[in-house]
Enzyme design. Sequence first.
Site, PDB file in Angstrom:
ATOM      1  N   LYS A  35       0.831  -1.216   0.000  1.00  0.00           N
ATOM      2  CA  LYS A  35       0.000   0.000   0.000  1.00  0.00           C
ATOM      3  C   LYS A  35       0.861   1.260   0.000  1.00  0.00           C
ATOM      4  CE  LYS A  35      -2.202  -1.102   3.769  1.00  0.00           C
ATOM      5  NZ  LYS A  35      -1.578  -2.433   3.935  1.00  0.00           N
ATOM      6  N   THR A  36       1.828   1.292   0.918  1.00  0.00           N
ATOM      7  CA  THR A  36       2.673   2.479   1.006  1.00  0.00           C
ATOM      8  C   THR A  36       3.506   2.621  -0.265  1.00  0.00           C
ATOM      9  OG1 THR A  36       2.736   2.248   3.399  1.00  0.00           O
ATOM     10  CG2 THR A  36       4.440   3.619   2.410  1.00  0.00           C
ATOM     11  N   ASP A 220      -1.996   7.812   3.632  1.00  0.00           N
ATOM     12  CA  ASP A 220      -1.575   6.462   4.040  1.00  0.00           C
ATOM     13  C   ASP A 220      -2.241   6.140   5.386  1.00  0.00           C
ATOM     14  OD1 ASP A 220      -0.329   4.029   4.040  1.00  0.00           O
ATOM     15  OD2 ASP A 220       1.721   4.798   4.234  1.00  0.00           O
ATOM     16  N   GLU A 221      -2.359   4.870   5.732  1.00  0.00           N
ATOM     17  CA  GLU A 221      -2.942   4.440   7.019  1.00  0.00           C
ATOM     18  C   GLU A 221      -4.313   5.088   7.227  1.00  0.00           C
ATOM     19  OE1 GLU A 221      -1.411   2.207   8.830  1.00  0.00           O
ATOM     20  OE2 GLU A 221       0.741   2.391   8.405  1.00  0.00           O
ATOM     21  N   GLN A 251      -5.906  -3.312  10.520  1.00  0.00           N
ATOM     22  CA  GLN A 251      -4.830  -2.653  11.266  1.00  0.00           C
ATOM     23  C   GLN A 251      -5.299  -1.372  11.939  1.00  0.00           C
ATOM     24  OE1 GLN A 251      -0.753  -2.830   9.540  1.00  0.00           O
ATOM     25  NE2 GLN A 251      -1.815  -3.483   7.693  1.00  0.00           N
ATOM     26  N   ARG A 605       4.760  -7.354  11.102  1.00  0.00           N
ATOM     27  CA  ARG A 605       5.964  -6.524  10.948  1.00  0.00           C
ATOM     28  C   ARG A 605       7.153  -7.393  10.546  1.00  0.00           C
ATOM     29  NH1 ARG A 605       3.785  -2.929   9.354  1.00  0.00           N
ATOM     30  NH2 ARG A 605       2.002  -4.271   9.567  1.00  0.00           N
TER      31      ARG A 605
HETATM   32  P1  ATP Z   1       1.529  -2.102   5.990  1.00  0.00           P
HETATM   33  O1  ATP Z   1       0.094  -2.520   5.921  1.00  0.00           O
HETATM   34  O2  ATP Z   1       2.267  -2.837   7.036  1.00  0.00           O
HETATM   35  O3  ATP Z   1       1.670  -0.619   6.047  1.00  0.00           O
HETATM   36  P2  ATP Z   1       2.008  -1.956   3.157  1.00  0.00           P
HETATM   37  O4  ATP Z   1       0.801  -2.554   2.510  1.00  0.00           O
HETATM   38  O5  ATP Z   1       2.087  -0.498   3.203  1.00  0.00           O
HETATM   39  O6  ATP Z   1       2.181  -2.585   4.607  1.00  0.00           O
HETATM   40  P3  ATP Z   1       4.612  -1.838   1.976  1.00  0.00           P
HETATM   41  O7  ATP Z   1       5.319  -1.413   3.203  1.00  0.00           O
HETATM   42  O8  ATP Z   1       4.349  -0.850   0.917  1.00  0.00           O
HETATM   43  O9  ATP Z   1       3.254  -2.568   2.412  1.00  0.00           O
HETATM   44  O10 ATP Z   1       5.344  -3.070   1.314  1.00  0.00           O
HETATM   45  C1  ATP Z   1       5.775  -4.164   2.105  1.00  0.00           C
HETATM   46  C2  ATP Z   1       7.112  -4.680   1.605  1.00  0.00           C
HETATM   47  O11 ATP Z   1       6.947  -5.319   0.354  1.00  0.00           O
HETATM   48  C3  ATP Z   1       8.115  -3.564   1.378  1.00  0.00           C
HETATM   49  O12 ATP Z   1       9.391  -4.051   1.711  1.00  0.00           O
HETATM   50  C4  ATP Z   1       8.003  -3.340  -0.125  1.00  0.00           C
HETATM   51  O13 ATP Z   1       9.174  -2.781  -0.638  1.00  0.00           O
HETATM   52  C5  ATP Z   1       7.756  -4.718  -0.647  1.00  0.00           C
HETATM   53  N1  ATP Z   1       7.000  -4.763  -1.909  1.00  0.00           N
HETATM   54  C6  ATP Z   1       5.787  -4.243  -2.143  1.00  0.00           C
HETATM   55  N2  ATP Z   1       5.384  -4.474  -3.405  1.00  0.00           N
HETATM   56  C7  ATP Z   1       6.376  -5.151  -4.013  1.00  0.00           C
HETATM   57  C8  ATP Z   1       6.588  -5.687  -5.337  1.00  0.00           C
HETATM   58  N3  ATP Z   1       5.676  -5.560  -6.281  1.00  0.00           N
HETATM   59  N4  ATP Z   1       7.732  -6.331  -5.569  1.00  0.00           N
HETATM   60  C9  ATP Z   1       8.670  -6.474  -4.600  1.00  0.00           C
HETATM   61  N5  ATP Z   1       8.543  -5.999  -3.344  1.00  0.00           N
HETATM   62  C10 ATP Z   1       7.412  -5.350  -3.056  1.00  0.00           C
HETATM   63 MG    MG Z   2       2.210   0.861   4.807  1.00  0.00          MG
END
Ligand code: ATP
Ligand code: MG
Length: 718
Positions: A35-36, A220-221, A251, A605
């Site tokens: 997402k981020t 975000d969040e 979350q 995490r």
């Molecule tokens: P959270 O809900 O905990 O905030 P999130 O959904 O925001 O998580 P991110 O932090 O954006 O998730 O991504 C999680 C991990 O996966 C990060 O290390 C990111 O770099 C990696 N990642 C995300 N998408 C890809 C992709 N398409 N290919 C490789 N790595 C990825």
């Molecule tokens: Mg995130």
Amino acid sequence: MSTSPILAPLNAAQRAAVTTGAPQTLVLAGAGSGKTRVLVHRIAWCLEQGLASPSGILAVTFTNKAAAEMRARIEQLLARPVGGMWVGTFHGIAHRLLRAHWREAKLPEQFQIMDSDDQQKVVRRAIRGLNLDEHHWLPKEAQWFINARKDEGQRPAHIDTAGDHVLQTMVEIYKAYEEACQRAGLVDFAELLLRAYELWRDTPGLLRHYQERFFHVLVDEFQDTNAIQYAWLRLIAGERAHVFAVGDDDQSIYSWRGARVENMQRFRRDFPRHEIVRLEQNYRSTGNILDAANALIANNTARLGKNLWTDGSRGEAIKLYAGYNDIDEARYCVERVRDWHRDGGRFDDCAFLYRTSAQSRVLEDALRQADVPYRVHGGFKFYERAEVKDALAYLRLANFRGDDAAFERIVNLPARGIGNRTLDDVRQTARLERITLWDAAVRLIAHRELGSRAAGALQQFLSLIDELAHEIEGLGLDSTIELVVERSGLVDHYRKEKGERGLDRIENLAELVTAARDFELPEDDGELPLVSAFLSHAALEAGEGQAGSFEDSVQLMTLHSAKGLEFANVFLVGMEEGLFPHTRSASDPNQLEEERRLCYVGLTRAMKQLTLSYAESRRLHGTDYYPQPSRFLRELPSNLVEQVRLGGASPALDPRTRVVEDTNGYPYRLGQRVHHRTFGEGVVLHLEGRGAHTRVQVNFAAGGVKWLVAAYAGLEAD
Ligand code: ATP
Ligand code: MG
């Protein structure tokens, strides 16, 4: 198109989200699904494609650190510096708006942000001012009430008391508090948000200006926005802006602070042209960790429902350790961190996560003993330390004489013979005349209404501040702080405090000068005088609890502040009923679900390794407890968890859970009493290693805690 470095590292669903043409987008997806990442790439994409100019971007993140990382990442993707975007936390952005438009916001130009400590003091004074008994009307509760109302967007006039006496009184306190803040130019954290909202709501021309500017609003969040943040977003989005919100209902962990997960449903109603994007592939965690997290959260009923899978490896089993007590639990975790480090891993990649900040102490002790560097995020933050706040209060008052919180803090610190009686007179005059404490002091002296000793002492204080203000004019920030520290007399004051503590405080004052030297005006705050920018920075940092970057070190933080972060090796400690889920929450089904979401945040995490632990006895507030293992442990599939258990006691959990390691044939159990010819009587705390290398840790009544090689120790079982 797919060769663009902005789109290449994304999967199809992420790419669709980044390039969406929909005016409003809600990305609803589980932890670690990107997402981020999508939000960051979306900004870079819009800039690269000319869909937005940097000054048209408003992005809200959860921490200042996340904002800084986001900015850096965007510049990296575009391979050029990007100025003019607004990227920050809700509080940071609100603060910036209020600084730029203080007049319209009806604030003095020099208004100061106050933290929760200062806020409580102002609330207490408001309670006293109303002649209420502060043992009955607790300042802490009133503070809570005021903040909750502000989070809902309510001023005292909006609250319908329906004749309820208690409520009526609370509203009066709220009102008196508001007046005091207004006079002194003080703004608490909740006020930042409410004021910024009202600023836009009540100044249509200004709102229009910003609506025309920010064509892209990204959050975000999103699951943790509260009512006032949501209302603020709706205002700025208006009818035109592109809104891009990402979040995960599983979350949502800040309802106790007014966050409303319903905002995700409201979004669907309030932004009818929206599109929903779901991301289902998790890139963060191993299969085992992800399956455990999915199984846990499946126990919640209030969910929007999502799938989450990974094509990564299953990884190692999740480790579960039952500590003999909290010290043993901490020691085990530190030992595993050392193994990790010995195998070439970095300390930075290890995180200890806990439910309440008080749990950090035992962990810190164990880390210090093992000589492992660590950082505590949250809890005692640099800018929250008393001596740092003292020094900054001098600067605040020199900067703006109306700052009542600063005045109270330092008027008699170091002691200069200004007694409580005199101060009460000052407070009383301020209250009656509705003026600031500073003005009240000036008036009392001028009208000769104080005894000559008191008047002299007070005058000396006022002159000191006036001189200080004069002397720092035109100085650089670090010289300013240096001068403030010197002239305040705080160093001498703390030198009198005995031992480590006093030295520690003096070091912190020196550190403050260093912090000032390293301080760079954030690009966002270009219009602010340096001193004001530094003071605001200190206040916002203290409120957030992000640690700076230091040497390679283990990261310690509460589960709440771990949101959005990831670590290769995570330790979730204190998995006990009463602690996690917290006693307060166990009986309320809604709160229990929030605790479970918090546990879900914790588990997710972890990237590679996850260790869960609990203690069979724990000392809290001086009393020993014998807690049950957390119910959340039982909710994890037993085939994913490997119980590390020493001492041969039966596993406390699901009997199907595998048990590894054993006593290696040595005749000791944890908790067993033993006798050593030199050290005397002791209790076995821990056993470690195999065969001839087995080591035993014993707490000797006389000799303290010692590690001994079992084969040579010659311990006799009692
Ligand atoms: P959270 O809900 O905990 O905030 P999130 O959904 O925001 O998580 P991110 O932090 O954006 O998730 O991504 C999680 C991990 O996966 C990060 O290390 C990111 O770099 C990696 N990642 C995300 N998408 C890809 C992709 N398409 N290919 C490789 N790595 C990825
Ligand atoms: Mg995130």
